[in-house]
Design an enzyme around this catalytic site. Structure first.
Site, PDB file in Angstrom:
ATOM      1  N   ASN A 126     -46.495 -41.872 -37.172  1.00  0.00           N
ATOM      2  CA  ASN A 126     -46.526 -42.922 -37.955  1.00  0.00           C
ATOM      3  C   ASN A 126     -47.305 -42.891 -39.319  1.00  0.00           C
ATOM      4  O   ASN A 126     -47.218 -43.334 -40.561  1.00  0.00           O
ATOM      5  CB  ASN A 126     -46.841 -44.242 -37.325  1.00  0.00           C
ATOM      6  N   SER A 153     -42.387 -33.968 -34.756  1.00  0.00           N
ATOM      7  CA  SER A 153     -41.355 -33.633 -35.243  1.00  0.00           C
ATOM      8  C   SER A 153     -40.059 -34.568 -36.737  1.00  0.00           C
ATOM      9  O   SER A 153     -39.170 -34.494 -37.069  1.00  0.00           O
ATOM     10  CB  SER A 153     -39.828 -33.784 -34.037  1.00  0.00           C
ATOM     11  N   GLY A 174     -51.061 -41.359 -31.585  1.00  0.00           N
ATOM     12  CA  GLY A 174     -49.698 -41.924 -30.935  1.00  0.00           C
ATOM     13  C   GLY A 174     -49.958 -42.733 -29.676  1.00  0.00           C
ATOM     14  O   GLY A 174     -50.707 -43.582 -30.016  1.00  0.00           O
ATOM     15  N   SER A 175     -48.958 -42.010 -28.801  1.00  0.00           N
ATOM     16  CA  SER A 175     -48.356 -43.303 -27.435  1.00  0.00           C
ATOM     17  C   SER A 175     -49.561 -43.121 -26.805  1.00  0.00           C
ATOM     18  O   SER A 175     -50.723 -42.147 -26.671  1.00  0.00           O
ATOM     19  CB  SER A 175     -47.494 -43.224 -27.237  1.00  0.00           C
ATOM     20  N   GLU A 227     -56.459 -41.362 -30.226  1.00  0.00           N
ATOM     21  CA  GLU A 227     -56.112 -42.771 -30.803  1.00  0.00           C
ATOM     22  C   GLU A 227     -54.646 -43.286 -30.519  1.00  0.00           C
ATOM     23  O   GLU A 227     -53.900 -43.387 -30.642  1.00  0.00           O
ATOM     24  CB  GLU A 227     -56.513 -42.602 -31.782  1.00  0.00           C
ATOM     25  N   CYS A 261     -51.860 -48.254 -37.623  1.00  0.00           N
ATOM     26  CA  CYS A 261     -52.394 -48.628 -35.632  1.00  0.00           C
ATOM     27  C   CYS A 261     -52.765 -49.539 -35.640  1.00  0.00           C
ATOM     28  O   CYS A 261     -53.311 -49.878 -34.376  1.00  0.00           O
ATOM     29  CB  CYS A 261     -53.568 -47.203 -35.545  1.00  0.00           C
ATOM     30  N   GLU A 310     -49.138 -52.774 -26.830  1.00  0.00           N
ATOM     31  CA  GLU A 310     -48.902 -52.907 -28.019  1.00  0.00           C
ATOM     32  C   GLU A 310     -47.559 -52.717 -28.215  1.00  0.00           C
ATOM     33  O   GLU A 310     -46.489 -51.515 -27.499  1.00  0.00           O
ATOM     34  CB  GLU A 310     -49.098 -51.509 -28.963  1.00  0.00           C
TER      35      GLU A 310
END
Length: 419
Positions: free
Chosen positions: A50, A78, A130-131, A154, A191, A281
């Site tokens: 993001n 990517s 990321g996730s 995170e 985030c 989320e």
């Protein structure tokens, strides 16, 4: 990069501490003990989907690791390979121009290379944004190594916003408009996007929800950063729509290649019962609103939350004494508590904390934004009775760096009075 350069010039990141020898102390003499901090070694940094700049190639993790004296191996995302390549080339040119050691910065890319990177014996720490699924996988890999290493990941946060009664009574319409703006900012790809709104049931809060839904419905659809993020947003919406305890309140049906803002409502019982979906989320311009019965139920709802990056109180001065207990609970749940602001947007400065208890991050003791981020990639070393000539400059008697040090319990930037 410039902010961390100031940190290095200040020298406080060394954490220099000196306890001088006390040869006459009884019953035993004390040796000369000196401590400072050094870099942990090469750091693997994973680019975020993001933030092609702020949390990627030359982003916060890379800057903090380099400032700590750690070489960086960067795994490009990517979703923005062209940007990653351009920034990597700029970093490499800067490293050559300033005489940095060869290999101080490296970039790799491709499917499957992340696992090999984390498992490589030379890597001593990992930075990741990321996730939750991706972060947990990296944590498990790092823990399973012959030499386990820390992962500063995170991962997931719904960033609750608490709307308190007096503020609602005096400026509810304004807050509804501002909150809608925060939800859709950057197409919800922050985030710290506010994914949960809590308030005490009342006619004023009902009106607030209607106004919030109206503002979100007026927002135009937006293009997300990549197709994968859009697909993930669509799956998150479908899960909410399919849940029997969650009601769709506002928003156009998701279709095409752009993200539509959405508002949902849920019963507080789902939160109190630790419903998995409500705690997850949904990455995009979407939020869920919950009405509670009273102050006591609001407190229980906050206690039921998992770890978060942020929590926000929309409150007037009269609200704060009544809801003072919330602060004690929130500081255990989040990395940053806001009053009368909105969590989207993170100031890069000395005092910022962009972290929080799991699952917001894998290690609540750090931050990935602000100068404290350097702490993640440092470790302390103690020198006992080491001759002055062999000590690092930060610990030498003459204090050649001119930094603040803790000397025998007192802060000082002066040289010591002996050789």
């Amino acid at each position: 990069m410039r902010l961390f350069a100031k940190v290095l010039r200040r020298g406080d990141f060394y954490g220099a501490r000196i306890d001088q020898a006390l040869p006459t102390r009884t019953p035993l003499p004390r040796p000369d003990l000196r401590q400072y901090r050094i870099g942990v070694g090469p750091v693997a940094v994973f680019g975020a989907s993001n933030f092609p700049l702020a949390f990627s190639t030359a982003g916060g993790d890379t800057a903090a690791a380099l400032a700590a004296g750690c070489p960086v191996v960067f795994k490009a995302h990517s979703g923005h390979m062209g940007t990653a390549e351009k920034v990597a080339e700029a970093l490499q040119r800067a490293a050559e121009k300033t005489g940095m050691p060869a290999g101080v910065f490296n970039m790799i890319f491709g499917a499957g290379v992340g696992e090999a990177l984390v498992k490589h014996a030379g890597i001593q720490a990992v930075g990741f944004t990321g996730s939750l699924k991706g972060g947990r996988a990296l944590c498990d890999m790092a823990a399973a190594r012959a030499q386990p290493i820390p992962v500063f990941a995170e991962m997931s946060s719904i960033n609750p916003v608490l709307v308190l009664p007096q503020a609602l009574a005096t400026r509810g319409a304004q807050m509804a408009k501002e909150l809608a703006g925060s939800v859709v900012q950057g197409c919800g790809q922050f985030c710290t996007n506010p994914g949960l709104v809590l308030g005490i049931r009342s006619p004023a809060f009902t009106a607030f929800i209607e106004q919030l839904g109206g503002h979100l419905a007026e927002q135009a659809p937006q293009t997300m950063l990549n197709a994968g993020t859009l697909a993930s947003y669509g799956k998150g919406l479908q899960a909410l729509l399919a849940h029997p305890g969650i009601q769709h309140l506002s928003g156009q049906a998701q279709a095409g290649n752009q993200a539509q803002p959405q508002l949902f409502g849920a019963e507080v019982s789902l939160l109190l019962e630790q419903d998995e979906l409500l705690q997850e989320e949904v990455f995009g311009p979407c939020t869920v609103v919950i009405q509670v019965a009273d102050e006591a139920e609001l407190l229980r709802a906050v206690r039921a939350l998992r770890g978060q990056l942020t929590a926000t109180l929309l409150a007037d001065e009269q609200d704060l004494p009544t809801f003072a207990q919330l602060f004690g609970v929130l500081e255990e749940k989040v990395g940053r508590v806001l009053v009368n602001g909105y969590p989207t947007g993170v100031e890069v400065c000395d005092a910022m904390v962009h972290g929080g208890p799991y699952p917001a991050t894998s290690d609540a003791r750090g931050t990935s934004v602000g100068t404290l981020a350097i702490d993640r990639f440092l470790r302390p070393v103690c020198y006992q009775n080491v001759p002055d000539a062999l000590l690092p400059d930060a610990l030498k008697n003459a204090n050649p760096l001119g930094i603040q040090r803790l000397v025998d319990g007192q802060h000082s930037d002066q040289a010591l009075g002996h050789d």
